[in-house]
Design an enzyme around this catalytic site. Structure first.
Site, PDB file in Angstrom:
ATOM      1  N   GLU A 195      -7.225  23.888  15.555  1.00 30.59           N
ATOM      2  CA  GLU A 195      -7.155  23.268  17.097  1.00 30.59           C
ATOM      3  C   GLU A 195      -6.369  22.038  16.872  1.00 30.59           C
ATOM      4  O   GLU A 195      -6.288  21.277  16.224  1.00 30.59           O
ATOM      5  CB  GLU A 195      -8.447  22.916  16.924  1.00 30.59           C
ATOM      6  CG  GLU A 195      -9.833  24.265  16.845  1.00 30.59           C
ATOM      7  CD  GLU A 195     -10.911  23.593  16.636  1.00 30.59           C
ATOM      8  OE1 GLU A 195     -11.900  24.245  16.768  1.00 30.59           O
ATOM      9  OE2 GLU A 195     -11.134  22.636  16.153  1.00 30.59           O
TER      10      GLU A 195
ATOM     11  N   CYS B 138      -4.826  14.874  19.201  1.00 30.40           N
ATOM     12  CA  CYS B 138      -5.598  14.855  17.902  1.00 30.40           C
ATOM     13  C   CYS B 138      -5.192  16.046  17.169  1.00 30.40           C
ATOM     14  O   CYS B 138      -5.236  17.410  17.610  1.00 30.40           O
ATOM     15  CB  CYS B 138      -6.834  14.813  18.306  1.00 30.40           C
ATOM     16  SG  CYS B 138      -8.229  15.141  16.832  1.00 30.40           S
TER      17      CYS B 138
ATOM     18  N   CYS C 125     -11.239  22.868   5.942  1.00 29.59           N
ATOM     19  CA  CYS C 125     -11.405  21.426   4.950  1.00 29.59           C
ATOM     20  C   CYS C 125     -12.453  21.911   3.893  1.00 29.59           C
ATOM     21  O   CYS C 125     -13.394  22.426   4.023  1.00 29.59           O
ATOM     22  CB  CYS C 125     -12.038  20.472   5.989  1.00 29.59           C
ATOM     23  SG  CYS C 125     -12.019  18.767   5.263  1.00 29.59           S
TER      24      CYS C 125
ATOM     25  N   CYS D  29     -18.415  17.431   4.913  1.00 34.93           N
ATOM     26  CA  CYS D  29     -19.473  16.657   5.518  1.00 34.93           C
ATOM     27  C   CYS D  29     -20.487  17.353   6.410  1.00 34.93           C
ATOM     28  O   CYS D  29     -19.892  18.463   7.093  1.00 34.93           O
ATOM     29  CB  CYS D  29     -18.479  15.522   6.534  1.00 34.93           C
ATOM     30  SG  CYS D  29     -17.052  14.803   5.602  1.00 34.93           S
TER      31      CYS D  29
ATOM     32  N   CYS E 132     -20.097  17.808  10.266  1.00 39.65           N
ATOM     33  CA  CYS E 132     -18.775  18.392  10.800  1.00 39.65           C
ATOM     34  C   CYS E 132     -18.749  19.932  10.792  1.00 39.65           C
ATOM     35  O   CYS E 132     -18.956  20.600   9.708  1.00 39.65           O
ATOM     36  CB  CYS E 132     -17.743  17.852   9.971  1.00 39.65           C
ATOM     37  SG  CYS E 132     -16.142  18.310  10.374  1.00 39.65           S
TER      38      CYS E 132
ATOM     39  N   CYS F 293     -14.106  18.145  16.236  1.00 40.94           N
ATOM     40  CA  CYS F 293     -13.525  18.752  15.077  1.00 40.94           C
ATOM     41  C   CYS F 293     -14.153  20.266  14.582  1.00 40.94           C
ATOM     42  O   CYS F 293     -15.446  20.430  14.102  1.00 40.94           O
ATOM     43  CB  CYS F 293     -13.609  18.001  13.868  1.00 40.94           C
ATOM     44  SG  CYS F 293     -12.652  18.337  12.439  1.00 40.94           S
TER      45      CYS F 293
HETATM   46  N1  SAH Z   1     -10.757  14.715   7.284  1.00 41.29           N
HETATM   47  C1  SAH Z   1     -10.300  13.436   8.142  1.00 41.29           C
HETATM   48  C2  SAH Z   1      -9.917  13.676   9.445  1.00 41.29           C
HETATM   49  C3  SAH Z   1     -10.787  14.585  10.527  1.00 41.29           C
HETATM   50  S1  SAH Z   1     -12.409  14.495  11.090  1.00 41.29           S
HETATM   51  C4  SAH Z   1     -11.687  12.395   8.054  1.00 41.29           C
HETATM   52  O1  SAH Z   1     -12.720  12.692   7.661  1.00 41.29           O
HETATM   53  O2  SAH Z   1     -11.564  11.270   8.844  1.00 41.29           O
HETATM   54  C5  SAH Z   1     -11.922  13.152  12.096  1.00 41.29           C
HETATM   55  C6  SAH Z   1     -13.129  12.433  12.616  1.00 41.29           C
HETATM   56  O3  SAH Z   1     -14.111  12.880  13.399  1.00 41.29           O
HETATM   57  C7  SAH Z   1     -13.876  11.825  11.380  1.00 41.29           C
HETATM   58  O4  SAH Z   1     -14.209  10.343  11.358  1.00 41.29           O
HETATM   59  C8  SAH Z   1     -15.162  12.779  11.353  1.00 41.29           C
HETATM   60  O5  SAH Z   1     -16.172  12.356  10.637  1.00 41.29           O
HETATM   61  C9  SAH Z   1     -15.538  12.786  12.985  1.00 41.29           C
HETATM   62  N2  SAH Z   1     -16.235  13.857  13.335  1.00 41.29           N
HETATM   63  C10 SAH Z   1     -16.308  15.127  12.854  1.00 41.29           C
HETATM   64  N3  SAH Z   1     -17.162  16.111  13.557  1.00 41.29           N
HETATM   65  C11 SAH Z   1     -17.628  15.391  14.264  1.00 41.29           C
HETATM   66  C12 SAH Z   1     -18.737  15.578  15.687  1.00 41.29           C
HETATM   67  N4  SAH Z   1     -19.153  16.853  15.853  1.00 41.29           N
HETATM   68  N5  SAH Z   1     -18.840  14.445  16.260  1.00 41.29           N
HETATM   69  C13 SAH Z   1     -18.262  13.187  16.066  1.00 41.29           C
HETATM   70  N6  SAH Z   1     -17.167  13.077  15.287  1.00 41.29           N
HETATM   71  C14 SAH Z   1     -17.116  13.891  14.268  1.00 41.29           C
END
Ligand code: SAH
Length: 363
Positions: free
Chosen positions: A103, A117, A124, A128, A131, A348
């Protein structure tokens, strides 16, 4: 650096035919002079040509030969495009040649700022808990051109409306620093003044917190912004929903960030996604302020985009404001990020999660 970006792009283009294994370099196969190669590169990266037919600087018979041999300008194809009801957010799901999907999201802000973005990996491995991508597991690294083509797609779309990309953030799927070399090549492609021409200061790489790569990045000598997904101020909290913290503890991470600032004199951005009853209490705000104080750091508080498969809920607006005030009062520069594209599941991994089955488990 300029010729480097062109070499990266031409090499990928030469291998873009399905049967390209072992193919001789483009210049030799087609007897192309350097200025022809530059024309091709320029058409793709500056004019955003999607099809060889559009590269009218090249002779028609050459275009036909390249196309007949299966060479293609596009490494990704849009599968789904969704626009939010306010028209400010456009989310694209793109298919790679091997069938994997990633995406990218375009955000058009009220001023003339436009942010794209982009994803650096299919899936990944960092898992987390909040996510959507992390829940689906890791599939593979993207190539530099697959990463770059996400920006190229939206640049073309904006151009048709007389607009331009002003910012690119590596905050889509995947961990950019786990695909370091391709991401740096993608940065070169984005930045090349002879091509795409986006200034380093308009590019942000966001990492889950991989310490060796933060150290390496500090030595790159480029002005690309660094963002750290911190999300919690203590090891107990952070490890409970970010498995990476078991490997790189907050102390080590913060030391790497301090060293980065000392070496580069560049600000570090910390992302902090607001999760109800997980990391949003006053004690967390005070602990976060303590980590930030006295450094060239900026906190971005992110309202959570709830995902159906995650066990967590987002913090309400009032609590987010109180949390931000604690940071403000402690003198920590803080911004609350405006949520965009919630009605199209623009966080994400959310769109891919709707269309693709789970990838294999994280490695
Ligand atoms: N792996 C990298 C980049 C991808 S995630 C990282 O961890 O930074 C980009 C950002 O979006 C990160 O800060 C992540 O924690 C956040 N993110 C992921 N899912 C999300 C969600 N459902 N709502 C808000 N932020 C989210």
């Amino acid at each position: 650096m300029n010729s480097n970006a062109q070499a990266v792009w031409l090499d990928a283009f030469a291998r873009s035919a399905d049967d390209s294994d072992g193919r001789a370099p483009l210049a030799a196969t087609y007897d192309l002079k350097p200025y022809r190669l530059a024309q091709l590169y320029r058409a793709a990266t500056k004019e955003f040509a999607a099809d060889l037919d559009e590269v009218t600087t090249l002779p028609a018979d050459l275009r036909r030969r390249l196309a007949a041999d299966g060479l293609r300008l596009e490494s990704i194809a849009p599968v789904v495009l969704q626009r939010s009801s306010d028209g400010q957010t456009t989310k694209g799901l793109f298919r790679l040649r091997d069938g994997n999907e990633v995406e990218a999201v375009l955000m058009e802000h009220w001023n003339d700022r436009t942010t794209v973005c982009i994803s650096s990996q299919a899936g990944c491995a960092y898992a987390c808990a909040f996510c959507s991508t992390g829940q689906a597991g890791y599939t593979r690294n993207l190539s530099a051109v697959e990463i770059f083509d996400q920006a190229r797609f939206f640049a073309r779309e904006l151009k048709s409306r007389g607009k331009k990309i002003t910012n690119v953030v590596f905050m889509g799927q995947g961990e950019p620093f786990a695909n370091y070399d391709a991401v740096m090549d993608a940065v070169r492609l984005l930045n090349d003044p002879n091509g795409f021409g986006l200034g380093h200061r308009h590019i942000t790489i966001s990492t889950v917190g991989l310490v060796p790569q933060i150290e390496r990045f500090a030595g790159e000598g480029i002005q690309v912004n660094l963002a750290i997904s911190l999300h919690a101020p203590t090891d107990v909290q952070r490890s409970s929903f970010m498995p990476v913290n078991r490997k790189f503890k907050i102390g080590e991470l913060m030391a790497a960030c301090a060293a980065y600032v000392e070496k580069t004199h560049r600000k570090v951005f910390f992302e902090y996604v607001m999760l109800e009853d997980v990391n949003d209490d006053d004690a967390s705000a005070r602990a976060l302020a303590k980590l930030m104080r006295g450094h060239l750091y900026h906190v971005n508080l992110i309202p959570y985009n709830a995902t159906p498969d995650a066990p967590m809920r987002g913090t309400g607006d009032g609590r987010i404001r109180a949390f931000a005030k604690t940071l403000d009062d402690a003198g920590v520069p803080t911004t609350v990020r405006t949520p965009m594209g919630r009605d199209i599941a623009a966080a994400c991994g959310q769109l891919r999660a709707q269309t693709q089955p789970r990838a294999r488990a994280a490695v």
